[in-house]
Design a protein around this motif. Structure first.
Motif, PDB file in Angstrom:
ATOM      1  N   LEU A 497       0.830  -1.206   0.000  1.00 58.93           N
ATOM      2  CA  LEU A 497       0.000   0.000   0.000  1.00 58.93           C
ATOM      3  C   LEU A 497       0.863   1.254   0.000  1.00 58.93           C
ATOM      4  CD1 LEU A 497      -2.714   1.503   0.364  1.00 58.93           C
ATOM      5  CD2 LEU A 497      -2.486   1.113   2.817  1.00 58.93           C
ATOM      6  N   THR A 498       1.883   1.271   0.836  1.00 56.22           N
ATOM      7  CA  THR A 498       2.755   2.450   0.909  1.00 56.22           C
ATOM      8  C   THR A 498       3.522   2.647  -0.388  1.00 56.22           C
ATOM      9  OG1 THR A 498       3.009   1.927   3.260  1.00 56.22           O
ATOM     10  CG2 THR A 498       4.467   3.588   2.347  1.00 56.22           C
ATOM     11  N   ARG A 501       1.212   4.158  -2.994  1.00 51.70           N
ATOM     12  CA  ARG A 501       1.010   5.588  -2.752  1.00 51.70           C
ATOM     13  C   ARG A 501       2.196   6.404  -3.254  1.00 51.70           C
ATOM     14  NH1 ARG A 501      -1.451   5.051   3.372  1.00 51.70           N
ATOM     15  NH2 ARG A 501      -3.652   4.839   2.772  1.00 51.70           N
ATOM     16  N   LEU A 504       1.891   6.557  -6.948  1.00 46.18           N
ATOM     17  CA  LEU A 504       0.760   7.426  -7.297  1.00 46.18           C
ATOM     18  C   LEU A 504       1.173   8.890  -7.246  1.00 46.18           C
ATOM     19  CD1 LEU A 504      -2.243   7.882  -7.889  1.00 46.18           C
ATOM     20  CD2 LEU A 504      -2.678   7.726  -5.435  1.00 46.18           C
ATOM     21  N   GLU A 555      -8.140  -0.638   1.718  1.00 49.11           N
ATOM     22  CA  GLU A 555      -7.442   0.594   1.346  1.00 49.11           C
ATOM     23  C   GLU A 555      -6.535   0.363   0.148  1.00 49.11           C
ATOM     24  OE1 GLU A 555      -5.141   4.164   3.795  1.00 49.11           O
ATOM     25  OE2 GLU A 555      -5.656   2.270   4.763  1.00 49.11           O
ATOM     26  N   VAL A 559      -6.411   2.445  -3.442  1.00 49.37           N
ATOM     27  CA  VAL A 559      -5.220   3.081  -4.012  1.00 49.37           C
ATOM     28  C   VAL A 559      -4.921   2.517  -5.398  1.00 49.37           C
ATOM     29  CG1 VAL A 559      -2.750   3.488  -3.675  1.00 49.37           C
ATOM     30  CG2 VAL A 559      -4.283   3.581  -1.731  1.00 49.37           C
ATOM     31  N   LYS A 562      -7.120   4.370  -7.691  1.00 48.23           N
ATOM     32  CA  LYS A 562      -6.605   5.733  -7.887  1.00 48.23           C
ATOM     33  C   LYS A 562      -5.396   5.734  -8.817  1.00 48.23           C
ATOM     34  CE  LYS A 562      -8.133   7.483  -3.381  1.00 48.23           C
ATOM     35  NZ  LYS A 562      -7.705   8.000  -2.059  1.00 48.23           N
ATOM     36  N   MET A 563      -4.567   4.706  -8.685  1.00 50.31           N
ATOM     37  CA  MET A 563      -3.391   4.611  -9.547  1.00 50.31           C
ATOM     38  C   MET A 563      -3.798   4.407 -11.001  1.00 50.31           C
ATOM     39  SD  MET A 563      -0.110   4.741  -9.384  1.00 50.31           S
ATOM     40  CE  MET A 563       1.268   4.416 -10.492  1.00 50.31           C
TER      41      MET A 563
END
Length: 1293
Positions: A497-498, A501, A504, A555, A559, A562-563
């Protein structure tokens, strides 16, 4: 003695005297009496000055007799002098005024040095330690050692010259011996005496302060070397740290760090000669496994200070540190700190890391590395420009320690500090990133192990990676590949996840990453993962599985979406990849979850770029399939739809995908949602949310109709405005019961603006249903004007709007407030600027109220009878009158009446408002009659007129209970009357021209029947309909037929002439020829041409945005070519009042890319453009006749003449129209040329302006007509509209 020459020093207080002086100061303040004389301070100052003068004289006497005294007597006199000196200092608040202070400092320091040495000579270390403690501490009233120490403490704070005298006395070496003994030999204390006494603390502070002041100077360090105790103390700190006196650890560290900062070349040579650093490292190695980590850090930091601080002078100590495995020692110490809780009291770990970071820049030679910059890179990346001034990495060994610690430790604090150190090194010089990555590759290697680190460390690491792109504008391809591998493996979801981000954030930096991540396979990887998650979501629909879509996994899905959305923004290729992967059906699945909806809609919006129909079918389908309670889903879908409808290309897809029916179905689903009180499903839904949904639904319809005549015609032709009125009327706030509304005679009514202010901006109570009705009418009014899609739905109304009382409510019903308002985007205007309808006297309301969507007016009229509720009869009919008054203001202009007649408003009024027409006492009777008369004077259909005429005779009145009374309400101070309905009598009213709201009795006689009164009023209406409403200046009562062009709305508007001529090659079929008649028309005409037109200018544009009047623009196009060319144009330019006629061959293209003036395709010896001044011949508001003739002379020239109202403007010889368009010199047999034209401004030349003008009868002749013919046309006037055959003028023959 000269007092002005005496030096003065302001000293800081000694540790004990601070409290004493504060106490004495407080006592002095308390002792002050308000009436005390003002000169007490002066007396006190004089007393202190006198005291210092006395001491000065005593010391002078001492100097004079000292050479003749034995040493013991000298010491006794000096010691006796010091208490007086200290007392004077205490009484003068730390201010010393003493002329021979340097000599005094020298004498006192020598005496203190002598006493220290005397106590050290011939004694063992422990005995000497005891003796020194007894010497320096105050044990009784008389203690010479403490007196000397305190005096030196005060004198060391005066000035630099005094300090040099103290240093020259040999005191630095003596005090270093004292410090060594105090540190290495702790005193054995009895039980209960473990704590340090106040006297010991005071002595320690004074002693340390003196040493800090002396060792801060290079002379002090040089004097120190003579005693040979510095090396012993440094080694002692490295070997005896666990056995030393704990109370002296911190003071010893402070003193050694001060000495380290003041190192000289001699001190470095001294430490090197005695192998100080080597021995210290060896001793620390012995303690590394047994001593606590915090103590090891504290001891090692002292040694490291001497190494770091000496490097700017000499690299000898650094070399000694490196040759004796100093870095391995640091690595061992720091790794032992894993799990060590850092706090403010033990800052030595951070100190070691900071010094180690600084050592990375310590080296003799610059690193020379050659790395390959992998492309593509960001456009503004330039490696050569990065070689700026700043510290660069030269010591890779020191950095390897940091790198090894991060690789071997999982401690959160330690790893975080290493990452911070790397960020600091990059900040010193951007080149450091490349020097390290092309040698040790720290970030590249850290990526492989980052998933093992604590979560805060993972976040910090990926922020560091992100800074490479955001701050350095560099794309680290190798690092990004490893980050993508982390995402693919997904070993630790939080790490994945990190990392996502981080990527992104990079993607949003530049569009280049859209290509990079597509080519690297990241886009395909994300699509595959999303497909998998979509299938899981679809299978679990309607069920809740434990742990499914929870926490980090949920989550992570958001993401990933969103990516994908960021990768598809403005990237058609990525959008095509998404579609080719067959992801559209799976992406739709994420719409139902609010967590994923925003990114999902963004992806679908990008899909619309390549396929509007697919996007519309998805959004409209989702809207129609949503349940009544899914209001937030509907709102999000509508907002997305509005963003797409900003593109005119999407309107066709919206219509073909049943978008209008889909949006109207949303209104149908809201049936009863605005009831007061709410019931059923709507009790749990706020009415604000419902009104917001109504707003965005109407906004979507308005956006789809905007500047789209096909959609507007479709909406009107299929009766969708009627459907809209039906759906809005069923919302629950409008009257739906089929009961007769009791008519009231209103003596005074309010405008809608006053209703709006009263409902939301004042304390006057209003029922909830009325507020809801007002807002829906608000939406419709903006729709009428075509501005609804430009508004935003804001929730920023004042709180007092919702404080209306409950007086109007029937029963304990809940009243929901409306803390929201209309607001134009990017405007900061007061609330009054957003009023829907201004007061009648406001000029801006009366002028040019353009009606863009006339069907919305019909919706408003259909809702008019439903603006009613039992128990609020007066209020209901007041608001009805306000709405009719506004509709009346909308049709004031002739243009508005034309538009409304074409939309069927007359039929709507007759069908929806029969009760008001049949009841002449109804408050709406007169205003509706006036609206009807205005529209009917413009145009009325026979069946509508027939229905209107029947109202007065054939149609019977609806039966009404004979017991009902008509209530006549008036304002205070006016008479009230009640007239019965029954027995065939009623109060009849007619139009009162003075006040539209006043009810005037036609006849109160009982013999006047209802039908005769209605018949009279119908007759009067017929007279009004057929009477002329304006007069033209040319003497005719009837206005000529015209078309009006208003450039203020959209900046364009024109008449399109699709076929003026078709020039065909020999082998072209006749079927391609357009127009009326047989054969083809030759173009350009062989003998010339003439333009004759009547026009009237209502308003010219402003100078800064002047818009020309384009009377005629002829364009032609040759088949099998793309470009079109303007070959003839006639325009009037208001800025210089000139008429411009052009025969230049110019490309037909937008204004912003048109070729520069003077650049023509086929140069000629004759001008291609002429200009005639019109002077003051043109007057706004008057009809003018324009004639332009082009009389062909030769093959390439003609005589052009222009006339206004028969008066010649000028004549000139110019180039005639060339035979073929553009630069063509020949025509293929199978080709043809289309010739068409525009009158006024086509869309391609869009330019907003306040210009408004009208075009009357217009003629094009294939010849140049004579001046006599021009005079005949001018005398016929603008009303003549025929073919000029057998024209007869009175008095002409």
């Amino acid at each position: 003695m000269d007092k002005t020459a005496e030096p003065m020093w302001q000293l800081e207080d000694s540790p004990r005297e601070v409290g004493q002086q504060e106490q004495s100061s407080d006592d002095g303040d308390k002792a002050k009496v308000p009436g005390q004389p003002a000169d007490d301070k002066d007396k006190l100052l004089k007393s202190h000055t006198l005291q210092w003068e006395t001491l000065g004289r005593q010391f002078v006497e001492y100097e004079q007799v000292a050479p003749f005294l034995i040493p013991e007597e000298q010491q006794r006199r000096l010691v006796n002098f010091l208490p007086l000196f200290l007392k004077a200092w205490e009484q003068s608040a730390g201010v010393i005024v003493f002329p021979n202070i340097q000599l005094l400092a020298s004498e006192v320091s020598k005496l203190l040095t002598k006493e220290i040495k005397r106590n050290l000579n011939g004694k063992s270390a422990e005995e000497a330690r005891m003796a020194l403690e007894q010497l320096l501490q105050q044990k009784g009233k008389v203690d010479d050692g403490h007196l000397l120490l305190k005096s030196v403490y005060l004198l060391s704070q005066t000035d630099l010259s005094t300090m040099w005298n103290i240093i020259g006395s040999g005191l630095p070496a003596a005090l270093m011996q004292c410090l060594y003994l105090f540190f290495t030999f702790p005193l054995k204390k009895n039980s209960g005496d473990g704590e340090t006494s106040e006297d010991e603390t005071e002595t320690q502070e004074m002693l340390v302060k003196i040493m800090l002041n002396m060792y801060r100077e290079e002379q002090g360090v040089e004097e120190l070397l003579a005693a040979d105790k510095l090396q012993s103390l440094i080694i002692a700190t490295a070997s005896l740290w666990d056995q030393c006196n704990h109370s002296w650890k911190v003071p010893t560290g402070r003193v050694l760090r001060t000495i380290s900062k003041a190192q000289t070349k001699n001190s470095i040579l001294y430490l090197q000669a005695v192998d100080c650093i080597k021995i210290a490292i060896q001793n620390l190695f012995k303690l590394a496994d047994t001593l606590p980590a915090c103590d090891m850090c504290e001891a090692a930091s002292i040694v490291l200070c001497f190494v770091k601080d000496s490097y700017p002078i000499s690299s000898a100590l650094l070399m000694e540190f490196e040759n004796n495995d100093g870095y391995q020692l640091l690595l061992k110490i720091l790794l032992r700190c894993e799990g060590f809780q850092q706090n403010k009291e033990d800052p030595y770990l951070d100190e070691i890391l900071d010094m180690l970071t600084c050592l990375t820049t310590c080296g003799k030679t610059e690193l020379k590395v050659s790395g390959n910059i992998v492309y593509p890179q960001l456009p503004h990346f330039d490696f050569d420009q990065m070689r700026s001034s700043g510290m660069t990495v030269k010591n890779l060994q020191a950095f390897q320690v940091l790198q090894s610690i991060f690789q071997k430790s999982n401690d959160q604090h330690l790893c975080g500090r290493i990452l911070s150190a790397i960020g600091t090194i990059w900040a010193w010089n951007t080149v450091n990133f490349f020097l390290l990555e092309w040698t040790l590759q720290p970030i590249n290697q850290f990526t492989d192990i980052i998933h093992f680190k604590p979560q805060p460390v993972q976040v910090q690491f990926f922020r560091l990676v992100e800074s490479i792109v955001l701050d350095m504008s560099y794309v680290p391809h190798e690092i990004l590949k490893k980050v993508q591998y982390l995402i693919k493996e997904n070993m630790v979801p939080f790490c994945t996840l990190t990392a996502l981000r981080c990527l992104l954030s990079m993607t949003k930096k530049d569009l280049l990453f859209s290509d990079i991540f597509r080519d690297s396979g990241l886009l395909g990887l994300l699509l595959a993962l999303l497909r998998k998650q979509a299938k899981i979501l679809r299978k679990s629909a309607g069920t809740h599985l434990p742990g499914l879509e929870e926490g980090t996994e949920r989550e992570l899905n958001a993401v990933m979406l969103k990516m994908v959305a960021a990768l598809t923004v403005t990237s058609v290729r990525n959008t095509v990849v998404l579609k080719d992967y067959g992801m559209v059906p799976y992406i739709k699945i994420f719409l139902d979850d609010e967590c994923y909806r925003s990114a999902t809609l963004s992806i679908l919006e990008q899909l619309s770029v390549i396929n509007y129909e697919e996007y519309m079918s998805i959004i409209i389908g989702a809207l129609c399939s949503s349940t009544q309670g899914e209001l937030h889903l509907k709102l999000d879908l509508l907002k997305s739809l509005l963003r797409i409808l900003e593109s005119p290309k999407s309107h066709l897809a919206f219509r073909t995908c049943c978008g209008f029916n889909g949006l109207l179905s949303l209104l149908s689903d809201l049936e009863g949602a605005l009831q007061d009180p709410p019931s059923g499903l709507w009790t749990a839904v706020g009415q604000n949310c419902i009104l917001e949904l109504v707003f965005y639904t109407l906004q979507g319809i308005t956006a789809a109709l905007h500047l789209d005549p096909v959609n507007s015609n479709f909406f009107q032709r299929n009766g969708l405005f009627e459907k809209m009125a039906e759906d809005l009327g069923s919302l629950g706030c409008f009257w739906t019961q089929e009961k007769w509304q009791i008519p009231l005679s209103l003596a005074k009514t309010r405008t809608f603006a006053e209703f709006l202010d009263a409902a939301f901006c004042s304390s006057e109570p209003f029922p909830t249903w009325l507020k809801n009705c007002i807002w829906i009418l608000n939406f419709l009014d903006h729709m009428i004007k075509g501005t609804l899609h430009l508004e935003s739905y804001c929730k920023d109304r004042k709180a007092e709007m919702g404080e209306a009382s409950r007086d109007y409510q029937e029963g304990p019903q809940t009243q929901e407030e409306h803390p929201f308002a209309f607001k134009r985007l990017d405007n900061k205007l007061p609330a009054s600027a957003y009023r829907l309808w201004g007061k009648p006297e406001e000029k801006w309301e009366m002028e040019d109220c353009a009606i863009v969507h006339p069907g919305a007016v019909c919706v408003m009229v259909r809702l008019l009878p439903k603006l009613y509720k039992e128990g609020h009869s007066q209020l209901s009919q007041e608001i009805q009158c306000a709405v009719v008054s506004h509709i009346q203001s909308l049709v004031k202009s002739e243009k508005s009446r034309q538009v409304m007649c074409g939309s069927g408003l007359l039929r709507t009024i007759i069908s929806s408002c029969q009760d008001a027409f049949l009841n002449e006492s109804h408050p709406l009777h007169l205003p509706l009659t006036r609206v009807f008369e205005k529209l009917a004077s413009q145009a009325i259909e026979p069946d509508v007129l027939r229905q209107f005429l029947w109202l007065g005779g054939s149609l019977p009145l609806p039966s009404r209970p004979s017991t009902e009374k008509t209530k006549v309400l008036s304002c205070q101070g006016s008479d009230s009357a009640n007239t019965a309905w029954n027995e065939g009598s009623e109060e009849d009213v007619v139009d009162n021209k003075s006040d539209p709201r006043t009810v005037v009795s036609v006849s109160s006689s009982p013999w006047v029947s209802k039908h005769s009164t209605l018949a009279l009023q119908t007759a009067m209406s017929l007279i009004s309909m057929t009477s002329p409403r304006n007069f033209q200046l040319r003497g005719s009562a009837l206005a000529p037929s015209f078309v009006e062009f208003d450039m203020s709305m959209e900046g364009y508007g024109c008449l399109y002439l699709p076929t003026l001529a078709t020039v065909m090659g020999p082998s072209v079929e006749q079927s391609v020829s357009g127009g009326i008649g047989m054969g083809t028309r030759i173009f350009p005409p062989p003998s010339g041409l003439t333009l004759s037109c009547w026009f009237l200018v209502t308003r010219f544009g402003l100078v800064h945005n002047s818009h020309p009047l384009r009377f005629l623009t002829i364009v032609r196009h040759m088949s099998r070519t793309e470009q079109e060319f303007v070959c003839f144009s006639v325009s009037f330019f208001p800025q210089d009042l000139s008429l411009v006629i052009s025969t230049e061959e110019v490309e037909f293209q937008p204004l912003d890319i048109m070729e520069p003036e003077g650049e023509i395709l086929n140069p000629s010896s004759f001008p291609g453009q002429v200009q005639f001044g019109c002077g003051k011949l043109l007057v706004t508001g008057q009809w003018h006749h324009l004639t332009v003739t082009a009389d062909k002379e030769s093959k390439k020239s003609c005589i052009v003449s222009a006339y206004i109202n028969g008066q010649m403007l000028g004549s000139a010889k110019m180039q005639y129209l060339q035979s073929l368009p553009g630069s063509c010199i020949s025509m293929e047999p199978s080709s043809f040329v289309d010739v068409y034209g525009y009158i006024s401004t086509p869309r391609i030349w869009k330019q907003k302006s306040s210009l408004t003008w009208r075009l009357g009868p217009t003629y094009l002749f294939e010849e140049a007509i004579s001046i006599e013919t021009i005079e005949v046309i001018n005398k016929l006037g603008p009303q003549y509209c025929s073919n000029f055959q057998a024209v007869q003028l009175q008095g002409w023959y």
